[in-house]
Design a protein around this motif. Sequence first.
Motif, PDB file in Angstrom:
ATOM      1  N   SER A 159       2.925   6.682   3.855  1.00  0.00           N
ATOM      2  CA  SER A 159       3.393   5.432   3.251  1.00  0.00           C
ATOM      3  C   SER A 159       4.801   5.071   3.697  1.00  0.00           C
ATOM      4  O   SER A 159       5.698   5.912   3.686  1.00  0.00           O
ATOM      5  CB  SER A 159       3.373   5.544   1.723  1.00  0.00           C
ATOM      6  N   ILE A 160       5.005   3.796   4.035  1.00  0.00           N
ATOM      7  CA  ILE A 160       6.347   3.333   4.381  1.00  0.00           C
ATOM      8  C   ILE A 160       6.778   2.156   3.513  1.00  0.00           C
ATOM      9  O   ILE A 160       7.853   1.610   3.712  1.00  0.00           O
ATOM     10  CB  ILE A 160       6.445   2.950   5.873  1.00  0.00           C
ATOM     11  N   ASN A 161       5.934   1.764   2.549  1.00  0.00           N
ATOM     12  CA  ASN A 161       6.307   0.719   1.603  1.00  0.00           C
ATOM     13  C   ASN A 161       5.473   0.886   0.335  1.00  0.00           C
ATOM     14  O   ASN A 161       4.592   1.751   0.268  1.00  0.00           O
ATOM     15  CB  ASN A 161       6.125  -0.684   2.206  1.00  0.00           C
ATOM     16  N   THR A 162       5.739   0.053  -0.668  1.00  0.00           N
ATOM     17  CA  THR A 162       5.081   0.210  -1.966  1.00  0.00           C
ATOM     18  C   THR A 162       3.583  -0.083  -1.889  1.00  0.00           C
ATOM     19  O   THR A 162       2.791   0.551  -2.566  1.00  0.00           O
ATOM     20  CB  THR A 162       5.748  -0.707  -3.007  1.00  0.00           C
ATOM     21  N   THR A 163       3.208  -1.034  -1.051  1.00  0.00           N
ATOM     22  CA  THR A 163       1.782  -1.328  -0.884  1.00  0.00           C
ATOM     23  C   THR A 163       1.037  -0.106  -0.368  1.00  0.00           C
ATOM     24  O   THR A 163      -0.037   0.256  -0.876  1.00  0.00           O
ATOM     25  CB  THR A 163       1.581  -2.509   0.088  1.00  0.00           C
ATOM     26  N   GLU A 164       1.616   0.550   0.620  1.00  0.00           N
ATOM     27  CA  GLU A 164       0.977   1.748   1.168  1.00  0.00           C
ATOM     28  C   GLU A 164       1.042   2.915   0.194  1.00  0.00           C
ATOM     29  O   GLU A 164       0.126   3.752   0.165  1.00  0.00           O
ATOM     30  CB  GLU A 164       1.609   2.109   2.509  1.00  0.00           C
ATOM     31  N   ASN A 165       2.111   2.986  -0.610  1.00  0.00           N
ATOM     32  CA  ASN A 165       2.156   3.986  -1.681  1.00  0.00           C
ATOM     33  C   ASN A 165       0.904   3.899  -2.538  1.00  0.00           C
ATOM     34  O   ASN A 165       0.232   4.896  -2.821  1.00  0.00           O
ATOM     35  CB  ASN A 165       3.376   3.783  -2.580  1.00  0.00           C
ATOM     36  N   ALA A 166       0.605   2.671  -2.968  1.00  0.00           N
ATOM     37  CA  ALA A 166      -0.551   2.452  -3.843  1.00  0.00           C
ATOM     38  C   ALA A 166      -1.864   2.719  -3.106  1.00  0.00           C
ATOM     39  O   ALA A 166      -2.776   3.350  -3.651  1.00  0.00           O
ATOM     40  CB  ALA A 166      -0.526   1.022  -4.379  1.00  0.00           C
ATOM     41  N   LYS A 167      -1.957   2.265  -1.866  1.00  0.00           N
ATOM     42  CA  LYS A 167      -3.189   2.417  -1.094  1.00  0.00           C
ATOM     43  C   LYS A 167      -3.529   3.886  -0.863  1.00  0.00           C
ATOM     44  O   LYS A 167      -4.641   4.347  -1.179  1.00  0.00           O
ATOM     45  CB  LYS A 167      -3.049   1.707   0.247  1.00  0.00           C
ATOM     46  N   TYR A 168      -2.583   4.634  -0.317  1.00  0.00           N
ATOM     47  CA  TYR A 168      -2.874   6.025   0.040  1.00  0.00           C
ATOM     48  C   TYR A 168      -2.962   6.931  -1.190  1.00  0.00           C
ATOM     49  O   TYR A 168      -3.711   7.913  -1.196  1.00  0.00           O
ATOM     50  CB  TYR A 168      -1.832   6.540   1.026  1.00  0.00           C
ATOM     51  N   THR A 169      -2.212   6.575  -2.228  1.00  0.00           N
ATOM     52  CA  THR A 169      -2.318   7.350  -3.467  1.00  0.00           C
ATOM     53  C   THR A 169      -3.675   7.143  -4.116  1.00  0.00           C
ATOM     54  O   THR A 169      -4.275   8.087  -4.649  1.00  0.00           O
ATOM     55  CB  THR A 169      -1.193   6.958  -4.443  1.00  0.00           C
ATOM     56  N   SER A 170      -4.192   5.917  -4.068  1.00  0.00           N
ATOM     57  CA  SER A 170      -5.515   5.645  -4.643  1.00  0.00           C
ATOM     58  C   SER A 170      -6.588   6.480  -3.934  1.00  0.00           C
ATOM     59  O   SER A 170      -7.537   6.963  -4.565  1.00  0.00           O
ATOM     60  CB  SER A 170      -5.849   4.156  -4.552  1.00  0.00           C
ATOM     61  N   GLU A 171      -6.432   6.661  -2.626  1.00  0.00           N
ATOM     62  CA  GLU A 171      -7.372   7.487  -1.868  1.00  0.00           C
ATOM     63  C   GLU A 171      -7.295   8.949  -2.306  1.00  0.00           C
ATOM     64  O   GLU A 171      -8.324   9.634  -2.418  1.00  0.00           O
ATOM     65  CB  GLU A 171      -7.082   7.364  -0.374  1.00  0.00           C
ATOM     66  N   LYS A 198      -2.344  -2.121  -9.153  1.00  0.00           N
ATOM     67  CA  LYS A 198      -3.407  -2.955  -9.719  1.00  0.00           C
ATOM     68  C   LYS A 198      -4.282  -3.547  -8.620  1.00  0.00           C
ATOM     69  O   LYS A 198      -5.503  -3.709  -8.795  1.00  0.00           O
ATOM     70  CB  LYS A 198      -2.792  -4.073 -10.565  1.00  0.00           C
ATOM     71  N   LYS A 199      -3.683  -3.877  -7.471  1.00  0.00           N
ATOM     72  CA  LYS A 199      -4.446  -4.419  -6.346  1.00  0.00           C
ATOM     73  C   LYS A 199      -5.523  -3.459  -5.882  1.00  0.00           C
ATOM     74  O   LYS A 199      -6.586  -3.869  -5.418  1.00  0.00           O
ATOM     75  CB  LYS A 199      -3.511  -4.734  -5.172  1.00  0.00           C
ATOM     76  N   PHE A 200      -5.230  -2.162  -5.994  1.00  0.00           N
ATOM     77  CA  PHE A 200      -6.185  -1.150  -5.540  1.00  0.00           C
ATOM     78  C   PHE A 200      -6.997  -0.578  -6.709  1.00  0.00           C
ATOM     79  O   PHE A 200      -7.581   0.485  -6.612  1.00  0.00           O
ATOM     80  CB  PHE A 200      -5.435  -0.030  -4.802  1.00  0.00           C
ATOM     81  N   LYS A 201      -6.977  -1.347  -7.820  1.00  0.00           N
ATOM     82  CA  LYS A 201      -7.788  -1.016  -9.002  1.00  0.00           C
ATOM     83  C   LYS A 201      -7.477   0.379  -9.545  1.00  0.00           C
ATOM     84  O   LYS A 201      -8.372   1.122  -9.958  1.00  0.00           O
ATOM     85  CB  LYS A 201      -9.287  -1.145  -8.669  1.00  0.00           C
ATOM     86  N   VAL A 202      -6.196   0.714  -9.535  1.00  0.00           N
ATOM     87  CA  VAL A 202      -5.741   1.987 -10.078  1.00  0.00           C
ATOM     88  C   VAL A 202      -4.945   1.725 -11.346  1.00  0.00           C
ATOM     89  O   VAL A 202      -3.950   0.998 -11.327  1.00  0.00           O
ATOM     90  CB  VAL A 202      -4.859   2.754  -9.072  1.00  0.00           C
ATOM     91  N   THR A 203      -5.387   2.299 -12.449  1.00  0.00           N
ATOM     92  CA  THR A 203      -4.674   2.174 -13.718  1.00  0.00           C
ATOM     93  C   THR A 203      -3.807   3.415 -13.915  1.00  0.00           C
ATOM     94  O   THR A 203      -4.309   4.543 -13.883  1.00  0.00           O
ATOM     95  CB  THR A 203      -5.650   2.046 -14.888  1.00  0.00           C
ATOM     96  N   PHE A 245       7.226 -11.520  -6.252  1.00  0.00           N
ATOM     97  CA  PHE A 245       6.653 -12.807  -5.858  1.00  0.00           C
ATOM     98  C   PHE A 245       5.641 -12.640  -4.726  1.00  0.00           C
ATOM     99  O   PHE A 245       4.543 -13.186  -4.767  1.00  0.00           O
ATOM    100  CB  PHE A 245       7.773 -13.761  -5.424  1.00  0.00           C
ATOM    101  N   ALA A 246       6.032 -11.843  -3.738  1.00  0.00           N
ATOM    102  CA  ALA A 246       5.137 -11.604  -2.603  1.00  0.00           C
ATOM    103  C   ALA A 246       3.867 -10.884  -3.048  1.00  0.00           C
ATOM    104  O   ALA A 246       2.764 -11.190  -2.557  1.00  0.00           O
ATOM    105  CB  ALA A 246       5.851 -10.791  -1.527  1.00  0.00           C
ATOM    106  N   SER A 247       3.985  -9.957  -3.992  1.00  0.00           N
ATOM    107  CA  SER A 247       2.826  -9.215  -4.489  1.00  0.00           C
ATOM    108  C   SER A 247       1.840 -10.133  -5.199  1.00  0.00           C
ATOM    109  O   SER A 247       0.620  -9.903  -5.155  1.00  0.00           O
ATOM    110  CB  SER A 247       3.266  -8.098  -5.438  1.00  0.00           C
TER     111      SER A 247
END
Length: 250
Positions: A159-171, A198-203, A245-247
């Motif tokens: 991960s190099i940003n928050t989006t990837e934090n969420a993506k790879y952590t969800s995996e 939330k985008k990756f459906k992780v609560t 805002f971008a999210s």
Amino acid sequence: MIYIIKFLYSTFILPPGIFILVLIFICFKIHKFNSKFLKPLILFTFIFYAFSIPLVTDSIISSLERQYSPPRNPSADVIIMLGGGATLDTPNLDFKGHLSGYSSNRLLTVLQLYKKLNVPIIISGGKVFKSSGTESKIAENILLSIGVPKSNIIIDDRSINTTENAKYTSELLQKYGFKKPILVTSAFHMPRALLQFKKFKVTVTPYPTDYQTDIRKSFGTNDLIPSGDSLSKLSLGIKEYIGIFASKVY
């Protein structure tokens, strides 16, 4: 006497105070010539001053930090920590690299939760820049050095940003079958981080830490004194609101 000298030095010699004094001096100079630039310069000086004092910047960062509170009795089957910066080659005990202040505060909270919950830890954070360290591996080395078993540490070093934090952590959550994660990150970063998860459906259960200002702010004369720390908080706040805002847009 030493405190007076320190006050004068930090207020009027160190940035941003010295810049504000220079701007005020220029305003007085061009006032003599009735310049059309006087009013815009006075406005700019006032705005620069306002965004350089804790009274304003603490309010901005606090508006992010107050959105979530740590649960009094946390429960989870895994602790997730998001990275927040690391050095590459600075000497540590048996390895190289240090976590930034943000990351260090997050890791300290993770350790407190680990002691209480005794559940595995996921550390998410890769090598953001060529000149920076791999955050998750440095955090792992620290945890190992203080006795946390390697079997209880899972790292995401991509991960190099928050989006990837969420993506790879969800995996990783799916891979290991974790159902009740608790998320540890800086309080100012938590609103944006939750949007990404939330985008990756992780609560997740938010556990904010690394607060930059008090929850119940009381006014003091120092709140009117320009400081570099205030500019840093302003930068943090603007970055997070742009990210939020971008999210929501993408």
